[in-house]
Design a protein around this motif. Structure first.
Motif, PDB file in Angstrom:
ATOM      1  N   PRO A 103       0.833  -1.224   0.000  1.00 41.45           N
ATOM      2  CA  PRO A 103       0.000   0.000   0.000  1.00 41.45           C
ATOM      3  C   PRO A 103       0.860   1.264   0.000  1.00 41.45           C
ATOM      4  CG  PRO A 103      -0.662  -1.484   1.773  1.00 41.45           C
ATOM      5  CD  PRO A 103       0.586  -2.041   1.193  1.00 41.45           C
ATOM      6  N   PHE A 193      -9.030   2.580  -2.262  1.00 43.40           N
ATOM      7  CA  PHE A 193      -8.573   1.283  -1.769  1.00 43.40           C
ATOM      8  C   PHE A 193      -8.942   0.154  -2.720  1.00 43.40           C
ATOM      9  CE2 PHE A 193      -8.913  -2.671   0.579  1.00 43.40           C
ATOM     10  CZ  PHE A 193      -7.629  -2.749   1.078  1.00 43.40           C
TER      11      PHE A 193
ATOM     12  N   PHE B  15      -2.755   4.656   3.333  1.00 43.86           N
ATOM     13  CA  PHE B  15      -1.892   3.713   2.618  1.00 43.86           C
ATOM     14  C   PHE B  15      -0.498   3.658   3.238  1.00 43.86           C
ATOM     15  CE2 PHE B  15      -5.031   4.134  -0.738  1.00 43.86           C
ATOM     16  CZ  PHE B  15      -5.065   2.858  -1.273  1.00 43.86           C
TER      17      PHE B  15
END
Lengths: 287, 305
Positions: A103, A193, B15
């Motif tokens: 991520p 996401f 993130f």
């Protein structure tokens, strides 16, 4: 018209400059191969010899191979345990690094945010940092948290070099995904996401595989942290390799058998990623 | 579109946050703790645990001596010797590795024997992929005084054997040879990939102009090789300051202190003499050297941010 076609053709003939394959070139290439492979070959050969052949003052190039050294090495409690520890630590830290790193890599490739430069500087510094700098404080901290000699402490400290390598390799891959794909997905109602999870990740799967292999190799090879932070139960294979070298009558065959078992998986993995190896070791500065 | 942009920037936090928090906990906190210890006379067997701040930051009754560890290490000859030895190791080995690496890269770049060149490239991966600790084991095997194969050949050519790992100078030579074995292939592969970036037309045009390979090397290939060479210089410098595994297994820094490079030295002070405060101060000095190197690396090579 004919002359127009033929002129460049003549030039091309000149341009196709090829020196004749020469014998000197061939011999030097063979020499390089021998130099690279011989020490490694000699370890494997020694691991297949009996003690008498190993200790012979004239090296035995021809010998009857035996697997006895491997059987003995594996039956030793600490060797088998250390290989198992190495495997558990390397696999777990690799998976965690992927979980944390992908991520972050996506964010670095796609978003602008404060601290991005500092993050990169931290990665580069990490590549250059001697492990002894972190090992000293980590030892005292882990000692007080009763984490010494556990796999957990190794998994945690290995994240310091594995997360950066995953972020670097994967960020490079995410940048190659066309931005239009994201925009189209946004119009479809995906949030960032699900764009990452359902579009980004599948497209960078090869990059994830490469970074996983790198992360595994670095963890599997690591010695200093493991040496300092483990005593007995969580010792990894390289630590056991250091413990061999004391006492008189050294069991050379078993030592080399263990060395072969430690090094061989990494070499096979490295050959698989040999195209990316240089890029990985220079953090992408040279590809 | 502005809404999309907004969701982008708030998204970035979630993130990056997990990775950042973990790196902060396992990376930055220990560094701060090392800095804290470096201001103390922290000798592990002598200090007592007094309790922990916020559950993770242990507090000991080690006396605070502020900068005196740093002052001591400025005048400490053994620290300077260890650092000097690391740089000596660097000055001896780096040119050998770069020059041999360049020769190998040029041979790989030269047309002909395509199949053998592919085999060579795979063979080059083997030394650099061998686990460092195992390179140390191989070194012990090859340089063994009694049955080592290096001594066998030495005896064949020169009529006597040598105590490779027992003699201070030869031990230094032995670890150097193992380092060259492991890292010359790295230089070769880096420089080879730089050579492949030279546009083929330019190189072939140059080959029509001159037969001399060193003219082509200097005028055509060198500009493309420079980033690779700079990367090798900086990375190898960092790697030699980090160097631990091979030396630890081959010689443990000995005989005497002949092969005690800086990381081995700090490890001895911290974990065999248990002077954690002093060792932390040394580690912080090493960290500062590392940060300077990283800055150089970013300035000269790594511009991608």
């Amino acid at each position: 018209m004919k002359s127009e076609n033929s002129t460049p053709k003549v030039n091309n003939e000149h341009l196709r400059y090829r020196p004749k394959p020469n014998i000197g070139h061939l011999l030097v290439l063979l020499l390089i191969i021998v130099f690279c492979v011989f020490p490694f070959y000699w370890m494997i050969a020694t691991s297949l010899k009996n003690q008498q052949d190993i200790l012979s003052p004239t090296p035995k190039f021809l010998f009857s191979p035996t697997l006895e050294n491997y059987q003995r090495a594996v039956s030793k409690f600490d060797v088998a345990l250390s290989l198992e520890n190495s495997l558990i630590v390397a696999v777990t830290t690799t998976l965690l690094s992927l979980l944390l790193g992908t991520p972050a890599a996506y964010a670095i490739a796609r978003f602008e945010f404060k601290g991005k430069k500092d993050l990169w500087f931290w990665f580069i510094t990490n590549r250059m940092l001697s492990p002894i700098v972190l090992a000293l404080p980590f030892f005292i901290l882990a000692r007080n948290l009763k984490l010494l000699d556990s796999q957990v402490v190794l998994i945690l400290i290995y994240l310091t070099f594995n997360v950066p390598i995953v972020i670097w390799i994967c960020a490079d891959q995410f940048r190659n995904i066309p931005k239009e794909l994201d925009e189209a997905a946004t119009l479809e109602g995906y949030n960032s996401f699900s764009i990452f999870w359902r579009i980004g990740l599948p497209l960078v799967a090869p990059g994830i595989a490469v970074s996983a292999i790198f992360s595994f190799i670095f963890s599997w090879n690591e010695l200093l942290y493991a040496l300092v932070l483990t005593r007995k139960y969580a010792q990894t294979a390289p630590v056991v390799a250091t413990s061999f070298m004391s006492g008189y009558e050294l069991p050379w065959g078993q030592i080399m058998a263990t060395g072969t078992m430690i090094a061989l998986p990494v070499i096979i993995f490295s050959i698989i990623v040999s195209r990316q190896l240089v890029g990985g070791l220079t953090m992408g500065a040279i590809k | 579109m502005p809404t999309a942009k907004k969701s982008y920037s708030t998204g970035a936090f979630w993130f990056v946050a997990p990775a950042m928090i973990v790196l902060l906990v396992v990376g930055i906190i220990p560094l701060l703790f090392a800095l804290w210890t470096s201001f103390q006379q922290f000798i592990l067997p002598k200090v007592h645990f007094k309790g922990a701040f916020a559950g993770i930051w242990p507090i000991f009754d080690a006396p605070f001596v502020w900068l005196s560890n740093y002052r001591d290490l400025l005048f400490d000859e053994s620290f300077r010797d260890a650092l000097g030895r690391s740089f000596l190791f660097l000055i001896i080995n780096l040119p050998i590795q770069v020059i041999l690496g360049l020769i190998i890269a040029l041979l790989l770049h030269r047309p002909g024997h395509e199949w053998l060149k592919n085999v060579t490239r795979i063979a080059l991966v083997i030394p650099m992929a061998t686990t460092f600790a195992v390179v140390g084991l191989i070194g012990r095997l090859l340089f063994n005084g009694d049955f080592g194969i290096n001594n066998y050949f030495w005896n064949l050519f020169f009529g006597h054997k040598m105590e490779w790992l027992a003699d201070p100078n030869l031990a230094f030579v032995s670890i150097s040879i193992m380092d060259c074995w492991q890292w010359t292939p790295f230089c070769a592969l880096v420089l080879f990939s730089s050579l492949t970036m030279v546009p083929i037309e330019i190189e072939e045009a140059a080959k029509l102009e001159t037969d001399r390979w060193w003219h082509i090397l200097r005028k055509v290939q060198l500009p493309f090789l420079l980033p690779g060479i700079t990367a090798i210089l900086i990375l190898r410098t960092a790697d030699i300051l980090k160097m631990f595994d091979v030396v630890f297994i081959m010689t443990r820094g000995g005989p005497g202190a002949a092969t005690e490079l800086i990381s081995i030295y700090i490890q001895r002070i911290g974990f065999r003499s248990f002077e954690q405060g002093m060792a932390s101060a040394q580690a912080i000095v090493l960290l500062i050297i590392t940060i300077i190197l990283s800055r150089l690396y970013i300035r000269f090579i790594y511009r991608e941010v």
